[in-house]
Design a protein around this motif. Sequence first.
Motif, short mmCIF file in Angstrom:
data_model
loop_
_atom_site.label_atom_id
_atom_site.label_comp_id
_atom_site.label_asym_id
_atom_site.label_seq_id
_atom_site.Cartn_x
_atom_site.Cartn_y
_atom_site.Cartn_z
N ILE B 113 25.76 12.55 13.15
CA ILE B 113 26.20 13.89 12.74
C ILE B 113 27.55 14.22 13.39
CG2 ILE B 113 25.69 16.36 12.86
CD1 ILE B 113 22.75 15.72 12.61
N ASN B 114 27.69 13.89 14.65
CA ASN B 114 28.95 14.18 15.32
C ASN B 114 30.11 13.38 14.73
OD1 ASN B 114 27.98 16.16 16.97
ND2 ASN B 114 27.56 14.79 18.70
N ALA B 115 29.83 12.16 14.34
CA ALA B 115 30.89 11.36 13.71
C ALA B 115 31.31 12.01 12.40
CB ALA B 115 30.41 9.93 13.47
N TRP B 116 30.35 12.49 11.68
CA TRP B 116 30.64 13.16 10.41
C TRP B 116 31.45 14.44 10.66
CZ3 TRP B 116 30.25 13.08 5.14
CH2 TRP B 116 30.28 14.31 4.48
N LEU B 117 30.99 15.24 11.60
CA LEU B 117 31.67 16.51 11.88
C LEU B 117 33.07 16.29 12.46
CD1 LEU B 117 28.74 18.56 13.44
CD2 LEU B 117 29.71 18.83 11.15
N GLY B 118 33.21 15.19 13.17
CA GLY B 118 34.49 14.90 13.81
C GLY B 118 35.64 14.78 12.84
N GLU B 119 35.33 14.45 11.60
CA GLU B 119 36.39 14.28 10.62
C GLU B 119 36.84 15.62 10.04
OE1 GLU B 119 34.91 11.59 7.73
OE2 GLU B 119 34.30 10.15 9.24
N ARG B 120 36.15 16.67 10.39
CA ARG B 120 36.48 17.97 9.83
C ARG B 120 37.42 18.71 10.77
NH1 ARG B 120 31.59 19.29 7.39
NH2 ARG B 120 32.62 21.10 6.52
N PRO B 121 38.24 19.64 10.24
CA PRO B 121 39.15 20.38 11.11
C PRO B 121 38.38 21.25 12.10
CG PRO B 121 39.19 21.23 8.84
CD PRO B 121 38.40 19.98 8.82
N GLU B 122 39.01 21.52 13.24
CA GLU B 122 38.37 22.34 14.26
C GLU B 122 38.11 23.74 13.74
OE1 GLU B 122 37.19 21.70 17.31
OE2 GLU B 122 37.57 19.61 16.73
N PRO B 134 26.12 14.02 1.83
CA PRO B 134 25.48 13.06 2.74
C PRO B 134 24.79 13.73 3.92
CG PRO B 134 27.70 12.35 2.19
CD PRO B 134 27.56 13.75 1.68
N LEU B 135 25.42 14.77 4.47
CA LEU B 135 24.82 15.46 5.60
C LEU B 135 23.57 16.23 5.15
CD1 LEU B 135 24.93 16.05 8.57
CD2 LEU B 135 26.57 17.89 8.14
N VAL B 136 23.66 16.84 3.99
CA VAL B 136 22.50 17.55 3.45
C VAL B 136 21.33 16.58 3.26
CG1 VAL B 136 21.61 18.69 1.37
CG2 VAL B 136 23.78 19.42 2.36
N ASP B 137 21.62 15.39 2.75
CA ASP B 137 20.56 14.40 2.57
C ASP B 137 19.93 14.02 3.91
OD1 ASP B 137 20.90 14.41 -0.10
OD2 ASP B 137 22.06 12.55 -0.22
N THR B 224 23.71 21.20 20.07
CA THR B 224 24.38 19.90 19.95
C THR B 224 25.36 19.88 18.79
OG1 THR B 224 22.16 19.05 20.47
CG2 THR B 224 23.89 17.43 20.16
N HIS B 225 24.99 20.54 17.70
CA HIS B 225 25.83 20.51 16.50
C HIS B 225 26.07 21.93 15.99
CE1 HIS B 225 24.50 16.34 16.63
NE2 HIS B 225 23.26 16.74 16.50
N PRO B 226 26.75 22.79 16.79
CA PRO B 226 26.91 24.18 16.36
C PRO B 226 27.55 24.32 14.98
CG PRO B 226 28.30 23.67 18.28
CD PRO B 226 27.37 22.53 18.09
N ARG B 227 28.42 23.38 14.65
CA ARG B 227 29.12 23.53 13.37
C ARG B 227 28.26 23.14 12.17
NH1 ARG B 227 34.41 20.47 13.33
NH2 ARG B 227 33.49 19.21 14.97
N ALA B 228 27.11 22.58 12.43
CA ALA B 228 26.22 22.22 11.32
C ALA B 228 24.98 23.10 11.32
CB ALA B 228 25.83 20.75 11.42
N GLU B 229 24.99 24.11 12.17
CA GLU B 229 23.79 24.93 12.35
C GLU B 229 23.27 25.53 11.04
OE1 GLU B 229 24.37 27.91 15.31
OE2 GLU B 229 22.24 28.48 15.33
N ARG B 230 24.24 25.94 10.18
CA ARG B 230 23.82 26.60 8.94
C ARG B 230 22.99 25.67 8.05
NH1 ARG B 230 27.37 24.52 5.14
NH2 ARG B 230 28.83 23.18 6.25
N LEU B 231 23.08 24.35 8.29
CA LEU B 231 22.33 23.42 7.45
C LEU B 231 20.88 23.26 7.89
CD1 LEU B 231 24.96 20.58 6.91
CD2 LEU B 231 24.34 22.44 5.37
N PHE B 232 20.53 23.90 9.01
CA PHE B 232 19.17 23.71 9.52
C PHE B 232 18.11 24.20 8.54
CE2 PHE B 232 15.54 24.03 12.40
CZ PHE B 232 15.66 22.84 13.08
N THR B 233 18.47 25.23 7.76
CA THR B 233 17.49 25.75 6.78
C THR B 233 17.12 24.69 5.75
OG1 THR B 233 19.32 26.62 5.48
CG2 THR B 233 18.22 28.16 6.96
N ILE B 234 18.05 23.79 5.48
CA ILE B 234 17.75 22.71 4.52
C ILE B 234 16.65 21.82 5.09
CG2 ILE B 234 18.69 20.67 3.37
CD1 ILE B 234 21.42 22.18 3.46
N LEU B 235 16.77 21.53 6.40
CA LEU B 235 15.75 20.73 7.08
C LEU B 235 14.39 21.42 6.97
CD1 LEU B 235 16.31 19.23 10.64
CD2 LEU B 235 14.13 20.22 9.99
#
Lengths: 206, 267
Positions: B113-122, B134-137, B224-235
Amino acid sequence: MALEKIQLEHIPPTYQVYAAFFRDVTNTEFLHTQLLSRNSEFEYAFVDASAVISRLQLLSAVYSSVNALIVGALRTPNVHSEIVVSLSTNNNISEAYRRWGITPGKTKDLIVVKIVLPPANTQDESQPQPTQTPTDDAIWAHLTTNVKGTPAPLTDAELAQATDWPKVRKCYRLNGVPALDRVTDEDERRRRIETLAVMGMALRGL
Amino acid sequence: MAAAETQFPPPKVLTYPAATPPMLITQGAEGRLYKTTHLVPTRPCALKYRPPKPYRHPILDARLTKARLASEAKVLERCWREGVPVPAVYAMDPAAGWMMMEWIEGIPVRAGINAWLGERPEDGTEAPVVDDTPLVDLMKGIGTAVGALHRTGVVHGDLTTSNMMLRPREAGQANGDVGDEKNAKGKAVEGDVVLIDFGLATQSMSDEDRAVDLYVLERAFASTHPRAERLFTILLDSYGKTFKKAPSVLAKLEDVRMRGRKRSMLG
């Protein structure tokens, strides 16, 4: 010569593991009698191949027996009987002998395992040991004179021909296991059966 | 890894010859994890070792070590039989404090997840529209794996994205229908989720325990992944579809959020 010397990971080099496979063995009564009489010339593990799936499963039992011997945790009289019992998922010794041991008149295909122990009180394990332990040829000669059967290579393919799958499923309690029932691919199913058997053996008695 | 530099005396079992020398992978509070081989040189395995604790009475120590290894192994076997993605147990010596398990290839989900997020702008700059598929999956995959675990009556006790591996799919199994560039980006979070480290796992069927398990994951995920937090509902959505009682676990999760992990906050 169909006697195989097997190098297992994480076993002291002073312990030697030999294995052979005989198909259509006809003198099971004789071999069984030798075991019962504790004939010291018959220090072998005689394993009925019908509930054996693969080399890996067999070697798991060999490894755990040698480990039990090293740490002093044998539950049976010696390392060879321990191999037979190590194939079981529980601590019922007589049941294990019945399922994986040699049964007069019933056992057809026989796996033979021999562990050659280091000479007593060897302190230095780094020394190579060309000692008075029996040679490969001597072991093989003794086996071929005493086991009446057809030597076969100890391969997964050969073992699979001797496998009684319903017996395997019973011995390792594999009926109604979701991890198996959902699989359609035959190879994958066999791999999973093997894994479940190894896992059951690892957890023996827990 | 700096951890590998420090030399601990290895467990006795690892002092005997092997084709490849054992490698210390990580050290936890209770034990160490080595990469080594099982029976044959071509079969990698993970060896978990719980060294004796000098500060405990030897008899008590032996008993605790044995009981914990045994319970971890039993949970793994139960999960494996039920088809939950966990490592298989290969061999163990509870009295000696070690257990060999299947070696899971790949990287921890956290790293993926961090590798994926790392490619995104700050944060701060407006993120360009990126295809999150891919992250949603992956989030769905985590939800399904945790759901499968809970369905079998096991709660993990320490769910984090570090305690999940992302096992690469075998060639041909991957859905390679998207363009090359997207594929390369998606690689970081592609794979099958495998749950690991059942050292704190317990057997439980209660909504409460399952909800706490999810709550721990939610909190760990957010930090650990604050920038992906909004995706937790998908989980959580995909978790909700995995077994009959999952929706009531999710309802319970609301309560747990309100009050925290501990049910009784006395004292």
